[in-house]
Design an enzyme around this catalytic site. Structure first.
Site, PDB file in Angstrom:
ATOM      1  N   VAL A  69      30.800  22.055  13.631  1.00 33.34           N
ATOM      2  CA  VAL A  69      31.106  20.631  13.409  1.00 33.34           C
ATOM      3  C   VAL A  69      30.393  20.048  12.195  1.00 33.34           C
ATOM      4  CG1 VAL A  69      31.667  20.130  15.833  1.00 33.34           C
ATOM      5  CG2 VAL A  69      29.318  19.799  15.013  1.00 33.34           C
ATOM      6  N   TYR A 163      16.311  13.844  16.504  1.00 36.22           N
ATOM      7  CA  TYR A 163      17.351  13.743  17.543  1.00 36.22           C
ATOM      8  C   TYR A 163      17.625  12.273  17.903  1.00 36.22           C
ATOM      9  CZ  TYR A 163      19.715  14.715  22.013  1.00 36.22           C
ATOM     10  OH  TYR A 163      20.616  14.777  23.046  1.00 36.22           O
TER      11      TYR A 163
HETATM   12  P1  NAP Z   1      24.264  22.561  25.378  1.00 38.31           P
HETATM   13  O1  NAP Z   1      24.450  23.124  26.740  1.00 38.31           O
HETATM   14  O2  NAP Z   1      23.275  23.188  24.455  1.00 38.31           O
HETATM   15  O3  NAP Z   1      25.711  22.484  24.680  1.00 38.31           O
HETATM   16  C1  NAP Z   1      25.879  22.170  23.329  1.00 38.31           C
HETATM   17  C2  NAP Z   1      26.952  23.065  22.764  1.00 38.31           C
HETATM   18  O4  NAP Z   1      27.179  22.697  21.390  1.00 38.31           O
HETATM   19  C3  NAP Z   1      26.535  24.552  22.765  1.00 38.31           C
HETATM   20  O5  NAP Z   1      27.602  25.363  23.198  1.00 38.31           O
HETATM   21  C4  NAP Z   1      26.234  24.787  21.293  1.00 38.31           C
HETATM   22  O6  NAP Z   1      26.384  26.134  20.894  1.00 38.31           O
HETATM   23  C5  NAP Z   1      27.263  23.902  20.637  1.00 38.31           C
HETATM   24  N1  NAP Z   1      26.956  23.676  19.222  1.00 38.31           N
HETATM   25  C6  NAP Z   1      25.745  23.637  18.622  1.00 38.31           C
HETATM   26  N2  NAP Z   1      25.885  23.455  17.298  1.00 38.31           N
HETATM   27  C7  NAP Z   1      27.214  23.378  17.048  1.00 38.31           C
HETATM   28  C8  NAP Z   1      27.968  23.218  15.870  1.00 38.31           C
HETATM   29  N3  NAP Z   1      27.396  23.095  14.665  1.00 38.31           N
HETATM   30  N4  NAP Z   1      29.317  23.195  15.964  1.00 38.31           N
HETATM   31  C9  NAP Z   1      29.932  23.342  17.162  1.00 38.31           C
HETATM   32  N5  NAP Z   1      29.250  23.516  18.319  1.00 38.31           N
HETATM   33  C10 NAP Z   1      27.910  23.531  18.261  1.00 38.31           C
HETATM   34  O7  NAP Z   1      23.817  21.037  25.472  1.00 38.31           O
HETATM   35  P2  NAP Z   1      24.309  19.842  26.429  1.00 38.31           P
HETATM   36  O8  NAP Z   1      23.119  19.386  27.163  1.00 38.31           O
HETATM   37  O9  NAP Z   1      25.541  20.183  27.145  1.00 38.31           O
HETATM   38  O10 NAP Z   1      24.604  18.736  25.322  1.00 38.31           O
HETATM   39  C11 NAP Z   1      25.915  18.249  25.043  1.00 38.31           C
HETATM   40  C12 NAP Z   1      25.763  16.928  24.304  1.00 38.31           C
HETATM   41  O11 NAP Z   1      25.110  16.000  25.163  1.00 38.31           O
HETATM   42  C13 NAP Z   1      24.892  17.030  23.053  1.00 38.31           C
HETATM   43  O12 NAP Z   1      25.412  16.184  22.060  1.00 38.31           O
HETATM   44  C14 NAP Z   1      23.564  16.508  23.519  1.00 38.31           C
HETATM   45  O13 NAP Z   1      22.804  15.995  22.459  1.00 38.31           O
HETATM   46  C15 NAP Z   1      23.999  15.452  24.496  1.00 38.31           C
HETATM   47  N6  NAP Z   1      22.992  15.067  25.462  1.00 38.31           N
HETATM   48  C16 NAP Z   1      22.515  15.950  26.369  1.00 38.31           C
HETATM   49  C17 NAP Z   1      21.560  15.532  27.272  1.00 38.31           C
HETATM   50  C18 NAP Z   1      20.982  16.437  28.334  1.00 38.31           C
HETATM   51  O14 NAP Z   1      20.087  16.000  29.062  1.00 38.31           O
HETATM   52  N7  NAP Z   1      21.451  17.657  28.479  1.00 38.31           N
HETATM   53  C19 NAP Z   1      21.082  14.215  27.241  1.00 38.31           C
HETATM   54  C20 NAP Z   1      21.597  13.356  26.286  1.00 38.31           C
HETATM   55  C21 NAP Z   1      22.560  13.777  25.411  1.00 38.31           C
HETATM   56  P3  NAP Z   1      25.052  27.076  20.897  1.00 38.31           P
HETATM   57  O15 NAP Z   1      24.553  27.083  22.304  1.00 38.31           O
HETATM   58  O16 NAP Z   1      25.596  28.396  20.437  1.00 38.31           O
HETATM   59  O17 NAP Z   1      24.091  26.421  19.953  1.00 38.31           O
END
Ligand code: NAP
Length: 257
Positions: A69, A163
């Site tokens: 992305v 972040y």
């Molecule tokens: P996650 O399990 O790490 O999922 C994120 C996904 O995005 C992973 O599959 C990752 O691939 C992929 N990704 C990373 N860089 C990318 C790129 N350049 N292009 C395309 N895909 C990419 O994290 P999550 O917790 O589900 O987070 C999802 C969203 O929610 C994120 O935006 C995060 O900041 C937000 N969020 C999460 C939380 C929380 O508590 N979990 C809280 C607030 C906000 P790789 O694993 O191969 O890097």
């Protein structure tokens, strides 16, 4: 309880669809009848999500695609590939791809600051712009853009200067996109703000920190990816037809008020 069928005939693209919140969003959208394009930097994990998706509703056809992305070229290729396959742009778009590279402000390296901004903020801009352009060019009069910020973008968090800045930016971007796209083009833009959700991203946080945070959450526990996905499905559906430009906290009441 079976999911309602609010997304029949909708085409959705979800970045970060290979893991955590993005994967749960893909599963929930598919359960509600949407055709889902699972997009992730890891094609392998996008394919794993694809295999988990329910099918069988009218016209439903899912696919998985690799995307970085943070690259304009890659995002444009993603949108072009979707249009080649489905002969239309996605009318629902969720930017859930995101990364963390945590460090204290006094020690943060410029490259780690830049990378988090590139993926979380610029990535959201690139996808939102590419999908909106395609929708406008197709003459569509309806769309739902959903961005993923974070509660941390509002309140800050020690060790997350990059972040928290990226996520505050995502909220501003979403509100501005809503002002530009809602009345002219029928594209609603809203942001979800997860608190602490159990995913591979939070697996990296030390147990001591997580238990301290959990003790501050009024609902007394971390959230599940499916609980964020429920809100995304609402925002994607006509149930939210009079909602645009808002941020919805999905944080169990953390930092209430
Ligand atoms: P996650 O399990 O790490 O999922 C994120 C996904 O995005 C992973 O599959 C990752 O691939 C992929 N990704 C990373 N860089 C990318 C790129 N350049 N292009 C395309 N895909 C990419 O994290 P999550 O917790 O589900 O987070 C999802 C969203 O929610 C994120 O935006 C995060 O900041 C937000 N969020 C999460 C939380 C929380 O508590 N979990 C809280 C607030 C906000 P790789 O694993 O191969 O890097």
């Amino acid at each position: 309880m079976a999911a309602p069928l609010r997304l029949i005939s909708r085409l959705a693209v979800v970045t970060g669809g290979g893991s955590g919140i993005g994967r749960a969003v893909c599963q929930r959208f598919a359960a509600e009848g949407a055709s889902v394009v699972v997009a992730d930097i890891s094609e392998g994990s996008a394919n794993q999500t694809l295999e988990s998706l329910p099918q069988g509703h009218r016209g439903q056809e899912h696919m998985a695609l690799g995307v970085d992305v943070s690259s304009k070229d890659s995002v444009e290729k993603l949108v072009t590939s979707i249009q080649c396959r489905y002969f239309q742009p996605p009318s629902v778009c969720v930017s859930a791809a995101g990364i963390t590279l945590d460090e204290f402000l006094l020690k943060m390296e410029e490259k780690d600051f830049d990378r988090v901004i590139q993926v979380n903020l610029k990535g959201t801009y690139l996808l939102t712009q590419a999908v909106s352009k395609a929708l406008v060019a197709s003459g569509s009069t309806k769309g739902s853009i959903i961005t993923v910020g974070s509660i941390v973008g509002k309140v800050g968090n020690i060790g997350q200067v990059n972040y928290s800045a990226s996520k505050a930016g995502v909220e501003g971007l979403t509100r501005t996109a809503a002002k530009e796209l809602s009345s002219r083009f029928g594209i609603r833009c809203n942001c979800v703000l997860p608190g602490f959700i159990t995913t591979p991203m939070t697996d990296k946080v030390p147990e001591k920190v997580l238990s301290k945070v959990t003790s501050m959450i009024p609902l007394g526990r971390m959230g599940e990816p499916s609980e964020v996905a429920d809100v995304c499905a609402f925002l994607a559906s006509d149930d939210s037809r009079y909602i645009t430009g808002v941020s919805i906290e999905v944080a169990g009441g953390l930092f209430i008020g």
